[in-house]
Scaffold this motif. Structure first.
Motif, PDB file in Angstrom:
ATOM      1  N   CYS A  12       0.843  -1.163   0.080  1.00 14.52           N
ATOM      2  CA  CYS A  12      -0.048  -0.135  -0.098  1.00 14.52           C
ATOM      3  C   CYS A  12       1.018   1.181  -0.163  1.00 14.52           C
ATOM      4  O   CYS A  12       1.815   1.403   0.720  1.00 14.52           O
ATOM      5  CB  CYS A  12      -0.912  -0.036   1.157  1.00 14.52           C
ATOM      6  SG  CYS A  12      -1.917   1.679   1.436  1.00 14.52           S
ATOM      7  N   PHE A  24      -7.459  -5.268  -0.121  1.00 17.76           N
ATOM      8  CA  PHE A  24      -7.462  -4.461  -1.122  1.00 17.76           C
ATOM      9  C   PHE A  24      -8.679  -4.735  -1.909  1.00 17.76           C
ATOM     10  O   PHE A  24      -9.009  -6.086  -2.139  1.00 17.76           O
ATOM     11  CB  PHE A  24      -6.106  -4.984  -2.032  1.00 17.76           C
ATOM     12  CG  PHE A  24      -4.814  -4.230  -1.245  1.00 17.76           C
ATOM     13  CD1 PHE A  24      -4.458  -2.828  -1.691  1.00 17.76           C
ATOM     14  CD2 PHE A  24      -4.145  -4.923  -0.758  1.00 17.76           C
ATOM     15  CE1 PHE A  24      -3.085  -2.314  -1.141  1.00 17.76           C
ATOM     16  CE2 PHE A  24      -3.062  -4.626   0.194  1.00 17.76           C
ATOM     17  CZ  PHE A  24      -2.556  -3.192  -0.204  1.00 17.76           C
ATOM     18  N   ASN A  27     -10.356  -1.842  -7.239  1.00 17.51           N
ATOM     19  CA  ASN A  27      -9.512  -0.526  -7.580  1.00 17.51           C
ATOM     20  C   ASN A  27      -8.605  -0.271  -6.906  1.00 17.51           C
ATOM     21  O   ASN A  27      -7.333   0.374  -7.450  1.00 17.51           O
ATOM     22  CB  ASN A  27     -10.654   0.760  -7.679  1.00 17.51           C
ATOM     23  CG  ASN A  27      -9.924   1.873  -8.300  1.00 17.51           C
ATOM     24  OD1 ASN A  27      -9.478   1.760  -9.700  1.00 17.51           O
ATOM     25  ND2 ASN A  27     -10.186   3.061  -7.670  1.00 17.51           N
ATOM     26  N   GLY A  28      -8.529  -0.479  -5.642  1.00 13.97           N
ATOM     27  CA  GLY A  28      -7.309  -0.151  -4.671  1.00 13.97           C
ATOM     28  C   GLY A  28      -6.025  -1.137  -5.235  1.00 13.97           C
ATOM     29  O   GLY A  28      -5.206  -0.585  -4.885  1.00 13.97           O
ATOM     30  N   HIS A  29      -6.683  -2.173  -5.540  1.00  9.30           N
ATOM     31  CA  HIS A  29      -5.187  -3.034  -6.138  1.00  9.30           C
ATOM     32  C   HIS A  29      -4.506  -2.187  -7.082  1.00  9.30           C
ATOM     33  O   HIS A  29      -3.336  -2.445  -7.338  1.00  9.30           O
ATOM     34  CB  HIS A  29      -5.782  -4.437  -6.631  1.00  9.30           C
ATOM     35  CG  HIS A  29      -5.510  -5.805  -5.972  1.00  9.30           C
ATOM     36  ND1 HIS A  29      -6.305  -6.664  -5.788  1.00  9.30           N
ATOM     37  CD2 HIS A  29      -4.038  -5.816  -5.820  1.00  9.30           C
ATOM     38  CE1 HIS A  29      -5.440  -7.476  -5.037  1.00  9.30           C
ATOM     39  NE2 HIS A  29      -4.193  -7.192  -5.050  1.00  9.30           N
ATOM     40  N   VAL A  33      -3.639   0.973  -2.984  1.00 11.91           N
ATOM     41  CA  VAL A  33      -4.183   1.838  -1.824  1.00 11.91           C
ATOM     42  C   VAL A  33      -4.914   0.558  -1.048  1.00 11.91           C
ATOM     43  O   VAL A  33      -5.925  -0.060  -1.917  1.00 11.91           O
ATOM     44  CB  VAL A  33      -4.984   2.927  -2.279  1.00 11.91           C
ATOM     45  CG1 VAL A  33      -5.638   3.577  -0.848  1.00 11.91           C
ATOM     46  CG2 VAL A  33      -3.953   3.835  -2.832  1.00 11.91           C
ATOM     47  N   CYS A  34      -4.434   0.371   0.166  1.00  7.95           N
ATOM     48  CA  CYS A  34      -5.433  -0.817   0.829  1.00  7.95           C
ATOM     49  C   CYS A  34      -6.678  -0.215   1.292  1.00  7.95           C
ATOM     50  O   CYS A  34      -7.239   1.071   1.149  1.00  7.95           O
ATOM     51  CB  CYS A  34      -4.683  -1.344   2.181  1.00  7.95           C
ATOM     52  SG  CYS A  34      -4.550  -0.148   3.469  1.00  7.95           S
ATOM     53  N   ASN A  35      -7.673  -1.076   1.508  1.00 10.61           N
ATOM     54  CA  ASN A  35      -9.125  -0.662   1.999  1.00 10.61           C
ATOM     55  C   ASN A  35      -9.176   0.315   3.211  1.00 10.61           C
ATOM     56  O   ASN A  35      -9.957   1.105   3.069  1.00 10.61           O
ATOM     57  CB  ASN A  35      -9.945  -2.010   2.226  1.00 10.61           C
ATOM     58  CG  ASN A  35     -10.013  -2.754   1.068  1.00 10.61           C
ATOM     59  OD1 ASN A  35     -10.083  -2.397   0.097  1.00 10.61           O
ATOM     60  ND2 ASN A  35     -10.303  -4.010   1.131  1.00 10.61           N
ATOM     61  N   CYS A  37      -6.779   2.403   3.922  1.00 11.79           N
ATOM     62  CA  CYS A  37      -6.381   3.941   3.556  1.00 11.79           C
ATOM     63  C   CYS A  37      -7.391   4.574   2.679  1.00 11.79           C
ATOM     64  O   CYS A  37      -7.368   5.767   2.442  1.00 11.79           O
ATOM     65  CB  CYS A  37      -4.934   3.828   3.014  1.00 11.79           C
ATOM     66  SG  CYS A  37      -3.771   3.401   4.304  1.00 11.79           S
ATOM     67  N   ALA A  38      -8.194   3.630   1.878  1.00  5.74           N
ATOM     68  CA  ALA A  38      -8.948   4.182   0.930  1.00  5.74           C
ATOM     69  C   ALA A  38     -10.348   4.725   1.567  1.00  5.74           C
ATOM     70  O   ALA A  38     -11.030   5.738   1.187  1.00  5.74           O
ATOM     71  CB  ALA A  38      -9.597   3.016   0.020  1.00  5.74           C
ATOM     72  N   ARG A  45      -5.265  11.813   2.460  1.00  9.93           N
ATOM     73  CA  ARG A  45      -5.020  10.937   1.157  1.00  9.93           C
ATOM     74  C   ARG A  45      -3.825  11.944   0.332  1.00  9.93           C
ATOM     75  O   ARG A  45      -2.884  11.614  -0.109  1.00  9.93           O
ATOM     76  CB  ARG A  45      -5.745  10.389   0.489  1.00  9.93           C
ATOM     77  CG  ARG A  45      -6.287   9.045   0.883  1.00  9.93           C
ATOM     78  CD  ARG A  45      -7.101   8.465  -0.095  1.00  9.93           C
ATOM     79  NE  ARG A  45      -6.693   8.045  -1.221  1.00  9.93           N
ATOM     80  CZ  ARG A  45      -7.554   7.275  -2.078  1.00  9.93           C
ATOM     81  NH1 ARG A  45      -8.658   6.993  -1.788  1.00  9.93           N
ATOM     82  NH2 ARG A  45      -6.994   6.989  -3.277  1.00  9.93           N
TER      83      ARG A  45
END
Ligand SMILES: [Zn+2]
Length: 127
Positions: A12, A24, A27-29, A33-35, A37-38, A45
């Protein structure tokens, strides 16, 4: 196969952790960006990403005119740390846009900038 699972972790770029794939979403993948942090507020951010961006300019061999325009925009940020970092790198770019021998030149001509860079963590000097 716990060990294999560990190896399949994903980085991440916001929290800097290697986390399991299930942390993840699709889209985060893609954007690393991990869940967790999303879910962070967008301003937080943005600040993390902008700090990374500014640090990146310092690592480049040359801070370009385009970078300088970007730094000017960031120096007007509502986030005071981002504004300070951007202003500092702008000042550095005025004195020494090229990375080569930058620290030596700053040490000789702009000790204040060198100290500010160390204080903010933009450079790590051991002397
Ligand atoms: Zn994260």
């Amino acid at each position: 196969m716990l060990a294999a699972g560990m190896n399949m972790g994903h980085y991440c770029r916001l929290c800097g952790r290697i986390r399991p794939n299930e942390r993840f979403s699709g889209n985060g993948h893609r954007i690393h960006v991990c869940n967790d942090c999303a879910k962070m507020p967008k301003a937080d951010r943005d600040a993390i990403e902008q700090e990374e961006e500014i640090c990146g300019f310092m690592r480049q061999s040359h801070i370009s005119d385009k970078n300088i325009a970007r730094l000017r925009a960031l120096s007007a940020s509502d986030n005071s740390r981002i504004a300070d970092l951007a202003s500092l790198v702008l000042d550095v770019a005025k004195v020494k846009p090229y990375k080569k021998r930058r620290l030596k030149v700053l040490a000789r001509e702009r000790r204040d900038l060198l100290e500010a860079l160390e204080r903010t963590g933009l450079i790590h000097v051991h002397q």
